[in-house]
Design an enzyme around this catalytic site. Structure first.
Site, mmCIF file in Angstrom:
data_model
loop_
_atom_site.group_PDB
_atom_site.id
_atom_site.type_symbol
_atom_site.label_atom_id
_atom_site.label_comp_id
_atom_site.label_asym_id
_atom_site.label_seq_id
_atom_site.Cartn_x
_atom_site.Cartn_y
_atom_site.Cartn_z
ATOM 1 N N GLY A 54 3.033 -1.351 4.144
ATOM 2 C CA GLY A 54 3.388 0.026 3.593
ATOM 3 C C GLY A 54 4.218 0.565 3.210
ATOM 4 O O GLY A 54 5.063 0.183 1.753
ATOM 5 N N GLY A 55 5.289 0.652 4.294
ATOM 6 C CA GLY A 55 5.890 2.395 4.135
ATOM 7 C C GLY A 55 7.538 0.902 3.447
ATOM 8 O O GLY A 55 8.388 1.616 2.402
ATOM 9 N N GLU B 39 -5.221 -5.199 10.279
ATOM 10 C CA GLU B 39 -4.233 -5.063 10.890
ATOM 11 C C GLU B 39 -3.825 -3.683 11.984
ATOM 12 O O GLU B 39 -4.612 -2.840 11.995
ATOM 13 C CB GLU B 39 -4.056 -3.071 9.850
ATOM 14 C CG GLU B 39 -3.804 -3.987 8.250
ATOM 15 C CD GLU B 39 -2.829 -2.521 7.390
ATOM 16 O OE1 GLU B 39 -1.884 -3.071 6.907
ATOM 17 O OE2 GLU B 39 -3.657 -2.248 6.887
ATOM 18 N N HIS C 63 -9.407 0.739 4.565
ATOM 19 C CA HIS C 63 -8.430 0.426 5.336
ATOM 20 C C HIS C 63 -8.419 1.568 6.546
ATOM 21 O O HIS C 63 -9.119 2.633 7.125
ATOM 22 C CB HIS C 63 -6.800 1.737 4.636
ATOM 23 C CG HIS C 63 -5.494 1.411 4.939
ATOM 24 N ND1 HIS C 63 -5.178 2.007 6.290
ATOM 25 C CD2 HIS C 63 -4.407 0.726 4.770
ATOM 26 C CE1 HIS C 63 -4.156 2.332 6.609
ATOM 27 N NE2 HIS C 63 -3.904 1.212 5.574
ATOM 28 N N GLU D 154 -6.717 4.286 7.984
ATOM 29 C CA GLU D 154 -6.836 5.575 8.168
ATOM 30 C C GLU D 154 -7.537 6.097 6.873
ATOM 31 O O GLU D 154 -7.607 7.317 6.653
ATOM 32 C CB GLU D 154 -5.335 6.069 6.808
ATOM 33 C CG GLU D 154 -3.885 6.212 8.054
ATOM 34 C CD GLU D 154 -2.872 5.420 6.494
ATOM 35 O OE1 GLU D 154 -2.908 5.321 5.616
ATOM 36 O OE2 GLU D 154 -1.894 4.958 7.762
ATOM 37 N N SER E 140 3.910 -2.501 10.468
ATOM 38 C CA SER E 140 5.168 -3.454 10.465
ATOM 39 C C SER E 140 6.098 -4.155 9.719
ATOM 40 O O SER E 140 6.633 -4.300 11.046
ATOM 41 C CB SER E 140 5.506 -1.912 12.094
ATOM 42 O OG SER E 140 5.355 -1.163 11.981
ATOM 43 N N ASN F 245 0.416 -1.122 0.132
ATOM 44 C CA ASN F 245 -0.058 -0.143 0.141
ATOM 45 C C ASN F 245 0.984 1.524 -0.165
ATOM 46 O O ASN F 245 1.262 1.991 0.586
ATOM 47 C CB ASN F 245 -0.581 0.376 1.067
ATOM 48 C CG ASN F 245 -1.980 1.534 1.306
ATOM 49 O OD1 ASN F 245 -1.791 2.511 0.453
ATOM 50 N ND2 ASN F 245 -2.227 1.148 2.550
ATOM 51 N N TRP F 246 1.313 2.396 -1.083
ATOM 52 C CA TRP F 246 1.887 3.128 -1.040
ATOM 53 C C TRP F 246 1.771 4.393 -0.359
ATOM 54 O O TRP F 246 2.230 4.995 -1.003
ATOM 55 C CB TRP F 246 2.303 3.523 -2.746
ATOM 56 C CG TRP F 246 3.181 2.401 -3.235
ATOM 57 C CD1 TRP F 246 3.836 1.138 -2.933
ATOM 58 C CD2 TRP F 246 4.059 2.452 -3.947
ATOM 59 N NE1 TRP F 246 5.004 0.943 -3.791
ATOM 60 C CE2 TRP F 246 4.801 1.301 -4.692
ATOM 61 C CE3 TRP F 246 4.008 3.432 -6.374
ATOM 62 C CZ2 TRP F 246 5.557 1.500 -5.931
ATOM 63 C CZ3 TRP F 246 4.774 3.188 -6.229
ATOM 64 C CH2 TRP F 246 5.809 1.831 -7.139
ATOM 65 N N LYS F 247 -0.317 3.747 0.009
ATOM 66 C CA LYS F 247 -0.668 5.640 0.196
ATOM 67 C C LYS F 247 -0.093 6.505 -0.550
ATOM 68 O O LYS F 247 -0.835 6.442 -1.547
ATOM 69 C CB LYS F 247 -0.244 5.470 1.999
ATOM 70 C CG LYS F 247 0.066 4.304 2.713
ATOM 71 C CD LYS F 247 0.157 4.605 4.399
ATOM 72 C CE LYS F 247 0.365 3.402 5.107
ATOM 73 N NZ LYS F 247 0.385 3.460 6.278
ATOM 74 N N GLY G 226 2.979 1.823 10.205
ATOM 75 C CA GLY G 226 3.724 2.901 10.588
ATOM 76 C C GLY G 226 4.636 3.630 11.724
ATOM 77 O O GLY G 226 5.312 4.029 11.939
#
Ligand code: PEP
Length: 252
Positions: A232-233, A166, A96, A98, A211, A11-13, A172
């Site tokens: 993500g990251g 999640e 998600h 977010e 993470s 997920n590149w957000k 993150g």
């Protein structure tokens, strides 16, 4: 009905410009040279979907991070599942944390979006997870299983549904639950899926997200009922992401 392969999804957000296409080319080359024992997906921002789909990377599927619940209409700035499908995507993330937090998306909204994804013939990746306050209050299992019950459409099957657990506090943050905690939640999610969908529910992929990185992927992906990762990251750079994908070399 054959169980699907594990899925490692990125997920590149809200990250990445057109130059980030080079990471997809690199990732595809890494998989071409070294193989992958799982399916691989990247969900970039809407602005990059077309560019990344046009690369025709044969080992890396491209998906989206959200969609509107309606198929079309007066919804300025929104994107429908049909539009995303039209670009060549097969997956859309919905719910998600977010989006639940930043856009006030309720379980009902998430379910409506998941239905829209499924009606378009695409795969909905439905996210659930507890906050740190909920975990500290001993409510993690209740919260997550309630989200699963309330967010998943009634006709979920392996062809149209993936769940992503999640924990909000792990996203993150560099923090992860213990393997035992992950196992407990994934087992609870699996039980709800079986209760609702019978044998089909036993085969729906349940991803873990929060993470995940190359150094913890093998431990987390080896947990029973963990059928892949939502990352993500560590999905932004091909080398980091391939480090997670290659954890499946030892898991099979
Ligand atoms: C995510 O964005 O879904 C996520 C799990 O992020 P990270 O891997 O950076 O924790």
């Amino acid at each position: 009905m054959t169980a699907p392969k594990a899925l490692v999804a990125g997920n590149w957000k809200m990250n990445g410009l057109k130059s980030a296409a080079a990471e997809i080319t690199k990732l595809n080359d890494l998989i071409d040279d070294n193989g992958a024992m799982c399916d691989v997906l990247i969900c970039p921002s809407f602005t990059l979907i077309s560019t990344l789909c046009d690369l025709n990377a044969d080992h890396v599927a491209i998906g989206a991070q959200d969609c509107h619940a309606n198929a079309s209409g007066a919804h300025t700035g929104d994107i429908s599942a049909a539009m995303i499908k039209d670009l060549g995507c097969g997956h859309i993330i919905v719910g998600h944390s977010e989006r639940r937090a930043d856009h006030g998306e309720s379980n009902d909204t998430v379910k409506a979006k998941a239905i829209a994804v499924q009606k378009s013939g695409l795969m909905a990746i439905i996210c659930v997870g507890e906050t740190i306050e909920e975990r500290k209050a001993g409510e993690a299992l209740n919260v997550v299983t309630n989200q699963v019950r309330a967010s998943i459409p009634g006709d979920a099957v392996i062809e149209n549904t993936i769940i992503a657990y999640e924990p909000v506090w792990a996203i993150g943050s560099g923090l992860t639950p213990t393997a035992a905690d992950v196992e407990e939640v994934h087992k609870a999610v699996r039980d709800v899926l079986i209760e609702r969908f019978g044998v089909g529910g036993s085969q729906i992929n349940i991803l873990y997200g929060g993470s995940v990185k190359a150094s913890n992927a093998h431990e987390l992906m080896s947990v029973p009922n963990v059928n892949g990762a939502l990352v993500g990251g560590a999905s932004l750079k091909a080398d980091d992401f391939y480090g997670i994908i290659s954890a499946y070399d030892q898991i099979g």
